[in-house]
Every structure is written in structure tokens, then in C-alpha cells.
Design a protein around this motif. Structure first.
Motif, PDB file in Angstrom:
ATOM      1  N   PRO A  19     -13.770  41.811  16.385  1.00 51.13           N
ATOM      2  CA  PRO A  19     -14.381  42.942  17.092  1.00 51.13           C
ATOM      3  C   PRO A  19     -15.442  43.677  16.276  1.00 51.13           C
ATOM      4  N   PHE A  20     -15.283  43.697  14.956  1.00 47.34           N
ATOM      5  CA  PHE A  20     -16.236  44.420  14.107  1.00 47.34           C
ATOM      6  C   PHE A  20     -17.480  43.563  13.840  1.00 47.34           C
ATOM      7  N   HIS A  21     -17.279  42.243  13.779  1.00 49.80           N
ATOM      8  CA  HIS A  21     -18.453  41.352  13.753  1.00 49.80           C
ATOM      9  C   HIS A  21     -19.255  41.537  15.036  1.00 49.80           C
ATOM     10  N   LEU A  22     -18.543  41.640  16.162  1.00 45.87           N
ATOM     11  CA  LEU A  22     -19.188  41.825  17.460  1.00 45.87           C
ATOM     12  C   LEU A  22     -20.003  43.120  17.472  1.00 45.87           C
ATOM     13  N   ALA A  23     -19.412  44.200  16.984  1.00 48.87           N
ATOM     14  CA  ALA A  23     -20.093  45.498  16.973  1.00 48.87           C
ATOM     15  C   ALA A  23     -21.334  45.468  16.087  1.00 48.87           C
ATOM     16  N   MET A  24     -21.215  44.819  14.933  1.00 52.53           N
ATOM     17  CA  MET A  24     -22.345  44.786  13.994  1.00 52.53           C
ATOM     18  C   MET A  24     -23.453  43.859  14.494  1.00 52.53           C
ATOM     19  N   LYS A  25     -23.085  42.717  15.061  1.00 52.72           N
ATOM     20  CA  LYS A  25     -24.094  41.770  15.556  1.00 52.72           C
ATOM     21  C   LYS A  25     -24.887  42.345  16.724  1.00 52.72           C
ATOM     22  N   SER A  26     -24.231  43.199  17.516  1.00 54.32           N
ATOM     23  CA  SER A  26     -24.887  43.750  18.708  1.00 54.32           C
ATOM     24  C   SER A  26     -25.487  45.133  18.459  1.00 54.32           C
ATOM     25  N   ASN A  27     -25.418  45.592  17.190  1.00 55.02           N
ATOM     26  CA  ASN A  27     -25.938  46.927  16.841  1.00 55.02           C
ATOM     27  C   ASN A  27     -25.350  48.004  17.739  1.00 55.02           C
ATOM     28  N   SER A  28     -24.040  47.944  17.895  1.00 52.26           N
ATOM     29  CA  SER A  28     -23.364  48.824  18.842  1.00 52.26           C
ATOM     30  C   SER A  28     -22.820  50.091  18.201  1.00 52.26           C
ATOM     31  N   THR A  29     -22.643  51.089  19.050  1.00 56.07           N
ATOM     32  CA  THR A  29     -21.864  52.270  18.703  1.00 56.07           C
ATOM     33  C   THR A  29     -20.411  51.963  19.055  1.00 56.07           C
ATOM     34  N   ILE A  30     -19.479  52.373  18.195  1.00 56.32           N
ATOM     35  CA  ILE A  30     -18.064  52.112  18.445  1.00 56.32           C
ATOM     36  C   ILE A  30     -17.432  53.336  19.114  1.00 56.32           C
ATOM     37  N   VAL A  31     -16.717  53.077  20.200  1.00 58.56           N
ATOM     38  CA  VAL A  31     -16.022  54.136  20.937  1.00 58.56           C
ATOM     39  C   VAL A  31     -14.517  53.918  20.759  1.00 58.56           C
ATOM     40  N   PRO A  32     -13.858  54.682  19.871  1.00 52.02           N
ATOM     41  CA  PRO A  32     -12.421  54.483  19.654  1.00 52.02           C
ATOM     42  C   PRO A  32     -11.594  55.191  20.739  1.00 52.02           C
ATOM     43  N   VAL A  33     -10.538  54.517  21.192  1.00 50.88           N
ATOM     44  CA  VAL A  33      -9.653  55.070  22.219  1.00 50.88           C
ATOM     45  C   VAL A  33      -8.204  54.777  21.836  1.00 50.88           C
ATOM     46  N   VAL A  34      -7.335  55.768  22.006  1.00 49.99           N
ATOM     47  CA  VAL A  34      -5.906  55.554  21.736  1.00 49.99           C
ATOM     48  C   VAL A  34      -5.084  55.988  22.946  1.00 49.99           C
ATOM     49  N   PHE A  35      -3.887  55.420  23.043  1.00 50.31           N
ATOM     50  CA  PHE A  35      -2.975  55.726  24.148  1.00 50.31           C
ATOM     51  C   PHE A  35      -1.696  56.366  23.623  1.00 50.31           C
ATOM     52  N   PHE A  36      -1.094  57.159  24.480  1.00 47.04           N
ATOM     53  CA  PHE A  36       0.230  57.726  24.210  1.00 47.04           C
ATOM     54  C   PHE A  36       1.124  57.457  25.421  1.00 47.04           C
ATOM     55  N   GLY A  37       2.314  56.932  25.161  1.00 46.25           N
ATOM     56  CA  GLY A  37       3.290  56.720  26.227  1.00 46.25           C
ATOM     57  C   GLY A  37       3.239  55.362  26.889  1.00 46.25           C
ATOM     58  N   ASN A  38       2.150  54.638  26.702  1.00 42.80           N
ATOM     59  CA  ASN A  38       2.006  53.356  27.398  1.00 42.80           C
ATOM     60  C   ASN A  38       3.045  52.332  26.963  1.00 42.80           C
ATOM     61  N   ASN A  39       3.344  52.310  25.660  1.00 42.85           N
ATOM     62  CA  ASN A  39       4.308  51.337  25.145  1.00 42.85           C
ATOM     63  C   ASN A  39       5.713  51.606  25.666  1.00 42.85           C
ATOM     64  N   GLN A  40       6.060  52.871  25.816  1.00 42.36           N
ATOM     65  CA  GLN A  40       7.393  53.209  26.311  1.00 42.36           C
ATOM     66  C   GLN A  40       7.531  52.907  27.802  1.00 42.36           C
ATOM     67  N   ILE A  41       6.446  53.091  28.546  1.00 38.91           N
ATOM     68  CA  ILE A  41       6.491  52.857  29.992  1.00 38.91           C
ATOM     69  C   ILE A  41       6.525  51.371  30.318  1.00 38.91           C
ATOM     70  N   TRP A  42       5.674  50.594  29.622  1.00 39.98           N
ATOM     71  CA  TRP A  42       5.628  49.148  29.921  1.00 39.98           C
ATOM     72  C   TRP A  42       5.153  48.393  28.690  1.00 39.98           C
ATOM     73  N   ASN A  43       6.102  47.994  27.855  1.00 42.24           N
ATOM     74  CA  ASN A  43       5.728  47.299  26.623  1.00 42.24           C
ATOM     75  C   ASN A  43       5.687  45.792  26.819  1.00 42.24           C
ATOM     76  N   ALA A  44       5.335  45.113  25.755  1.00 44.53           N
ATOM     77  CA  ALA A  44       5.105  43.667  25.827  1.00 44.53           C
ATOM     78  C   ALA A  44       6.396  42.860  25.905  1.00 44.53           C
ATOM     79  N   ASN A  45       7.540  43.528  25.821  1.00 40.63           N
ATOM     80  CA  ASN A  45       8.810  42.808  25.797  1.00 40.63           C
ATOM     81  C   ASN A  45       9.441  42.659  27.177  1.00 40.63           C
ATOM     82  N   THR A  46       8.810  43.200  28.208  1.00 38.95           N
ATOM     83  CA  THR A  46       9.412  43.145  29.535  1.00 38.95           C
ATOM     84  C   THR A  46       8.335  43.039  30.621  1.00 38.95           C
TER      85      THR A  46
END
Length: 316
Positions: free
Chosen positions: A211-238
């Protein structure tokens, strides 16, 4: 000890503290039959409503020359609006509420090459971003998904999302290069998880370099996003989600400087995401509002439509 050494030591301590795993509260007990009903909703929604979204494709071809002539953003194209409605609709039907934070940072964000990087620990993440992201995004997804779920991921391809073959290194690199060209020339924002896969426990796992090679190759601005609660509601184990509330938080954009390397920009993004994940939303509890009402309503309406249709054709 010199001032610089003191600062380096403080930074190392801070980073070490940030990397400590976050402990999430227990998931309350819920009648498993409710979770099965939500799974049925997901399957029927993916088939029926996706078919309706497919029907918007011809309108996109018809209206595309008009959009170009009057410089109308593709954000308002039939397929984009239908895709957002698909995501917002399924979250509503699953009784999952979404709260947003930091979206005001991108109120006047001009269309430019961008890479949205999000913390990834749930099946819900791309659905929430598709429905609520303040910036219209394209997504990079595993090419194999087209073979497993063609009805859904062929549509994703038509919308403009980018499949990559991660099983073969050369193919993956070629796909990243192609994606970088698309981002830079069309001024797209592409969403991708720097972790490369879902975290099992909700904490950030090691970042991949792609992803960082992608950002640098495309001269992009990075938009960071985080979630809260998503893992508890529907995680990768079910496959069977809970209901509840989650928060999606946008962080300030990160510009890539000439002196940055893949490692340095990866470190910057990780630190900002970790800081944010350690700062919980105010007055927020994942399971303060749960329920099954929207799910029951949807299944009741669907059952009535099916019954009426079968009766109409004399099947009953």
C-alpha cells in the motif's frame, strides 16, 4: 544525555506503549437464532439487492456523456449512488448503527490522487466505507473473490474497483503499478488496508509494504481511517454478525514528502492510527443499542413479496 537522544528515547517509549494490545470488553450473550437471521439477510441482500444495483449500469452508460459535458462528479452517477445505498441499506437491516468522526476534515477535499488506508478487523469495514466515506473510493480486492462470488465482485469490477492477484508476486506488483497509474491519471482515491488482511483480535497487525509503494508511486495523499466496534460486531472468526453501534473515524491527511521512504511513511501512518485507536470515542458503547427489529421487518416484507409472487404465478 544529549537532547536528541532524550527525544529518541521518549519516542521509542511512546511507540512501545502504543503497540500494547487493546483489550475489548466482552460481547454480550445473544440468542444465536437472531444471528442466523442476520446471516440469511446478508445472503438474500447480496443476491436480490445486488441484482437491482446491476440494473443501474445501463443508466450509467447513458448518462456518462452528460456527466462529462457538465463536469458532474461521478459521486452522483447512478451506479455510485446505488452502491452507497446498497451498503447503507444492509447496515440498517442488520440493526448496525454507524457514527462518524473527523469527516469535517474532508468537507472541502478536492479530487486528487489519494490512498485511504483503514484498520481492518471485520467483514463490515469495506461495507461501511462504501456507504459513509466522505471521499468516493475505489477498492483493491483479491482477484480470487470474483471466482467465489462472481455476482458481487464482477459488479465491483464494473464500478471501478481494482482486483489484484496476491498469490503471484509478479502479478501483484504489476497490479499495484497499474493501480498507481489509474490513481494518478484519474485522480482517484483508492481504499486499501495496510495490514493486508483482517486482524483476528481487533488490534493492528504488521503492515505490508504494498500500500505504501502504491501511495508513493501515485504521488498520493494518505487518508488514514480507523474503526471502533466493528471487530466485536462481526469479526473474521464467524459468519454470523451481532447488531450494535460502530464508529468510523477519519484522521488528518498525511502528505508524502520527497525525503520519505516506504518505511518512514509506513511508520507515520501506523503511529497516527495507533494513537487514534487508543483514544476511544466519547460516550460510545458498542452494544448500547442492539436489536433485531429491522431484520425482522426486512424478512417479513421479503416473505410477503415471495408469497405474493408465487401466488400470482399459480405456484401455490
Amino acid at each position: 544525555m544529549s537532547q536528541r537522544k532524550k527525544e529518541n528515547k521518549i519516542t521509542e517509549i511512546d511507540e512501545s506503549a502504543l503497540e500494547q494490545k487493546i483489550t475489548f470488553g466482552p460481547v454480550p450473550h445473544e440468542f444465536f437464532g437472531f444471528r442466523i437471521l442476520r446471516f440469511i439477510v446478508i445472503i438474500t441482500w447480496a443476491i436480490i439487492v445486488t441484482t437491482l444495483v446491476w440494473s443501474s449500469i445501463p443508466f450509467g452508460f447513458i448518462l456518462d456523456p452528460i456527466y462529462k459535458k457538465y463536469n458532474i462528479s461521478k459521486w452522483y452517477s447512478p451506479l455510485e449512488m446505488a452502491s452507497r445505498a446498497w451498503s447503507i441499506g444492509i447496515l440498517w437491516v442488520l440493526n448496525i448503527k454507524v457514527r462518524t468522526e473527523g469527516f469535517e476534515l474532508y468537507k472541502d477535499y478536492k479530487q486528487q490522487p489519494s490512498v485511504l488506508m483503514y484498520s481492518h478487523s471485520s467483514y463490515l469495514d469495506p461495507i461501511v466505507l462504501q456507504g459513509y466515506s466522505p471521499i468516493p473510493c475505489k477498492y483493491i480486492y483479491k482477484k480470487e473473490l470474483i471466482y467465489f462470488f462472481p455476482w458481487l465482485f464482477l459488479l465491483a469490477y464494473f464500478v471501478g474497483h481494482i482486483p489484484i492477484n496476491r498469490s503471484k508476486k509478479n502479478s501483484a506488483i504489476s497490479s499495484i503499478n497499474d493501480a498507481a497509474t489509474i490513481i494518478e491519471t484519474k485522480k482517484y482515491c483508492v481504499a486499501i488496508s495496510p495490514e493486508g488482511t483482517r486482524s483476528k483480535d481487533g488490534n493492528l497487525i504488521e503492515f505490508k509494504k504494498g500500500p505504501f509503494h502504491l501511495a508513493m508511486k501515485s504521488n498520493s495523499t494518505i487518508v488514514p481511517v480507523v474503526f471502533f466496534g466493528n471487530n466485536q460486531i462481526w469479526n473474521a472468526n464467524t459468519f454470523f454478525p451481532h447488531s450494535g453501534s460502530l464508529v468510523v473515524r477519519c484522521l488528518p491527511p498525511i502528505k508524502i514528502s520527497k525525503d520519505d521512504t516506504v518505511d518512514s511513511i509506513s511508520k507515520k501512518v501506523r503511529i497516527e492510527m495507533l494513537k487514534s485507536l487508543h483514544t476511544k470515542p466519547v460516550d460510545y458503547k458498542t452494544f448500547s443499542e442492539t436489536g433485531i427489529s429491522h431484520t425482522v421487518l426486512y424478512l417479513s416484507v421479503l416473505s410477503y413479496i415471495v408469497y405474493t409472487g408465487l401466488n400470482w404465478f399459480g405456484c401455490l
